[in-house]
Write a protein that holds these residues in place. Structure first.
Motif, PDB file in Angstrom:
ATOM      1  N   TYR A 186       0.806  -1.477  -0.085  1.00 60.24           N
ATOM      2  CA  TYR A 186      -0.025   0.318   0.126  1.00 60.24           C
ATOM      3  C   TYR A 186       0.850   1.234  -0.016  1.00 60.24           C
ATOM      4  O   TYR A 186       1.030   2.329  -0.358  1.00 60.24           O
ATOM      5  CB  TYR A 186      -0.938   0.482   1.517  1.00 60.24           C
ATOM      6  N   LYS A 189       2.173   1.599  -3.243  1.00 59.98           N
ATOM      7  CA  LYS A 189       0.947   2.615  -4.516  1.00 59.98           C
ATOM      8  C   LYS A 189       1.257   3.514  -4.210  1.00 59.98           C
ATOM      9  O   LYS A 189       0.639   4.723  -4.831  1.00 59.98           O
ATOM     10  CB  LYS A 189       0.488   1.578  -4.131  1.00 59.98           C
ATOM     11  N   GLU A 190       1.263   4.228  -3.030  1.00 61.73           N
ATOM     12  CA  GLU A 190       0.368   5.559  -2.328  1.00 61.73           C
ATOM     13  C   GLU A 190       1.990   6.564  -2.950  1.00 61.73           C
ATOM     14  O   GLU A 190       2.251   7.900  -3.056  1.00 61.73           O
ATOM     15  CB  GLU A 190       0.487   5.995  -1.045  1.00 61.73           C
ATOM     16  N   TYR A 193       2.014   7.516  -6.616  1.00 62.70           N
ATOM     17  CA  TYR A 193       0.772   8.453  -6.647  1.00 62.70           C
ATOM     18  C   TYR A 193       1.356   9.598  -6.053  1.00 62.70           C
ATOM     19  O   TYR A 193       1.306  10.751  -6.586  1.00 62.70           O
ATOM     20  CB  TYR A 193      -0.554   8.083  -5.829  1.00 62.70           C
ATOM     21  N   ASP A 281      -3.256  -3.563  -7.769  1.00 58.47           N
ATOM     22  CA  ASP A 281      -4.642  -3.021  -8.500  1.00 58.47           C
ATOM     23  C   ASP A 281      -5.422  -3.039  -8.698  1.00 58.47           C
ATOM     24  O   ASP A 281      -6.626  -2.525  -7.507  1.00 58.47           O
ATOM     25  CB  ASP A 281      -4.543  -2.868 -10.133  1.00 58.47           C
ATOM     26  N   PHE A 284      -6.373  -2.087  -4.162  1.00 59.80           N
ATOM     27  CA  PHE A 284      -6.038  -1.607  -3.515  1.00 59.80           C
ATOM     28  C   PHE A 284      -6.935  -0.570  -3.626  1.00 59.80           C
ATOM     29  O   PHE A 284      -7.869  -0.433  -4.237  1.00 59.80           O
ATOM     30  CB  PHE A 284      -4.821  -0.282  -4.727  1.00 59.80           C
ATOM     31  N   ASP A 286      -8.451   3.791  -2.055  1.00 53.63           N
ATOM     32  CA  ASP A 286      -7.345   5.312  -2.334  1.00 53.63           C
ATOM     33  C   ASP A 286      -7.372   5.601  -0.537  1.00 53.63           C
ATOM     34  O   ASP A 286      -6.759   5.869  -0.494  1.00 53.63           O
ATOM     35  CB  ASP A 286      -7.757   6.395  -2.781  1.00 53.63           C
ATOM     36  N   HIS A 287      -8.873   5.426  -0.240  1.00 50.98           N
ATOM     37  CA  HIS A 287      -8.687   6.421   1.105  1.00 50.98           C
ATOM     38  C   HIS A 287      -8.277   5.659   2.263  1.00 50.98           C
ATOM     39  O   HIS A 287      -7.468   5.394   3.209  1.00 50.98           O
ATOM     40  CB  HIS A 287     -10.161   6.098   1.353  1.00 50.98           C
ATOM     41  N   SER A 289      -4.925   3.490   1.827  1.00 52.39           N
ATOM     42  CA  SER A 289      -4.058   3.916   1.583  1.00 52.39           C
ATOM     43  C   SER A 289      -3.506   5.424   2.157  1.00 52.39           C
ATOM     44  O   SER A 289      -2.502   5.788   2.365  1.00 52.39           O
ATOM     45  CB  SER A 289      -3.462   4.093   0.261  1.00 52.39           C
ATOM     46  N   ASN A 290      -4.203   6.169   1.725  1.00 56.84           N
ATOM     47  CA  ASN A 290      -4.172   7.318   2.669  1.00 56.84           C
ATOM     48  C   ASN A 290      -4.172   7.122   4.058  1.00 56.84           C
ATOM     49  O   ASN A 290      -3.186   8.555   4.943  1.00 56.84           O
ATOM     50  CB  ASN A 290      -5.240   8.564   1.528  1.00 56.84           C
TER      51      ASN A 290
END
Length: 306
Positions: A186, A189-190, A193, A281, A284, A286-287, A289-290
Motif C-alpha cells: 500500500y 502505491k501511495e 501517486y 491494482d 488497492f 485509495d482512502h 492508503s491515504n
C-alpha cells in the motif's frame, strides 16, 4: 516482462548508489551481490555489523573492485533509523536505489523498542521512516527508485492496520506478517501517486519474491512446527538468488514506469521469472492508503517533505 529474465539482463549500474536493508543475508545479499557486480555503489544496511562486514568481504572476494559499504541500521528502533539516515547523508550525496528488503516473519511475539508489534514495526514502519528521512536525496537523484517488498502472505487480505496500534484482539503471527506486508505494498502505491502528482520523476515499485529457500520464517523460534514449515518451504521454494530477481527487475529494468507490483510468473506465484502483476491494482483502496500514510507519519514521527 522479459521472458526468462535473470541478473544477466541487468544493465550497467555505474554511478548509482544503492541501499539494501538486510543486505548481509538471503535475498538481500543476492540483491547486493548482483548490484555490486554491475558496478553500483552498494550500502549494506544491517543490524549486525560483524555479519555485514562478512557479507561485504564475501562480495569483494567475488568482485575485488566492488564498491561496498556497511552501515548500521536497526529497524526495531526508530532512533537507529534516524542515526543511519544522518550517517548516510554525511557520506553520500545521492541515492538511486532504496531497497526496503529487511524483515522478520513469524518471530516469537514481541514489540519493537518503540512499542509496535514487531513485524509491523520492522517490516513496514521502520522502512516508512527510513524512506521519509532519505526523501530529499531520493527526489534530487535522477531516475531514483524505492523498492518495497510485499509477500504472498499479503495476497487477498483485507487491510486491518488499526490492530497494530493498540486495538486488542487475538491475531496470529502469520496474519500480523501478512498485514505488515500488505502495508508495504500500500505504501509503495501511495508513494508513487505522491511522486506523480508532484511531477517528481522518482519511481516507487512493489515486488514479492515468491517463496525463497531462506531462514526468514520463524527466526528465533525453535518449535517443531517452525522447523517442519522451514523444511517444506525449502522443498517448494526457489534459491535466494532467483527469489531476488523480482527485486532486481524492479530496481534496474528500463521499462519500469512506477507503481507496478512485480513477482514470479509461476504457478501461485511461488517461483518463476519476474513479471508485472495486476493484484495490487485489484486490492488497492485509495482512502485506506491515504489513512495509512497519515497514521504512519504520526506513529513514526517522520513527515514527508516533497
Amino acid at each position: 516482462m522479459t521472458i526468462g529474465w535473470t541478473k544477466k539482463d541487468i544493465r550497467d549500474q555505474s554511478g548509482k548508489v544503492a541501499i539494501v536493508t538486510g543486505g548481509n543475508s538471503g535475498i538481500g545479499y543476492e540483491t547486493s551481490l548482483a548490484l555490486a557486480e554491475n558496478y553500483a555503489t552498494v550500502i549494506l544496511a544491517v543490524r549486525n555489523m560483524n555479519k555485514g562486514h562478512e557479507a561485504a568481504d564475501k562480495i569483494k572476494s567475488e568482485f575485488p573492485n566492488a564498491d561496498v559499504h556497511v552501515l548500521k541500521l536497526d529497524l526495531n528502533d526508530l532512533g537507529s533509523v534516524k542515526e543511519f539516515s544522518e550517517e548516510f547523508k554525511m557520506k553520500f550525496r545521492s541515492l538511486s536505489l532504496l531497497i526496503n528488503n529487511a524483515g522478520v516473519m513469524m518471530p516469537p511475539k514481541r514489540e519493537t523498542k518503540d512499542g509496535f508489534e514487531s513485524q509491523f514495526g520492522i517490516n513496514y514502519l521502520g522502512h516508512f521512516a527510513l524512506t521519509g528521512l532519505l526523501l530529499d536525496l531520493i527526489v534530487k537523484t535522477p531516475d531514483s527508485r524505492v523498492i518495497s517488498l510485499g509477500s504472498l502472505a499479503a495476497h487477498n487480505l483485507k487491510p486491518e492496520f488499526g490492530k497494530f496500534i493498540g486495538k486488542k484482539g487475538k491475531t496470529s503471527q502469520m496474519k500480523n506478517y501478512g498485514q505488515s506486508k500488505l502495508a508495504c505494498v500500500y505504501f509503495a502505491k501511495e508513494l508513487q501517486y505522491r511522486f506523480r502528482s508532484r511531477n517528481i520523476d522518482s519511481k516507487s515499485i512493489a515486488c514479492h519474491p515468491g517463496i525463497a529457500q531462506t531462514y526468514l520464517f520463524g527466526k528465533g523460534s525453535r518449535s517443531l512446527k517452525t522447523r517442519l514449515t522451514r523444511a517444506s518451504l525449502k522443498i517448494i521454494g526457489q534459491s535466494a538468488e532467483s527469489a531476488a530477481y523480482p527485486i532486481l527487475y524492479a530496481a534496474t529494468e528500463s521499462s519500469i514506469r512506477g507503481g507496478e507490483y512485480i513477482g514470479p510468473d509461476g504457478r501461485k506465484g511461488i517461483k518463476g521469472s519476474p513479471t508485472e502483476l495486476e493484484l495490487l491494482d485489484q486490492q488497492f483502496v485509495d482512502h485506506v492508503s491515504n489513512n495509512l500514510w497519515i497514521l504512519s507519519e504520526k506513529l513514526s514521527g517522520v513527515t514527508y517533505k516533497f
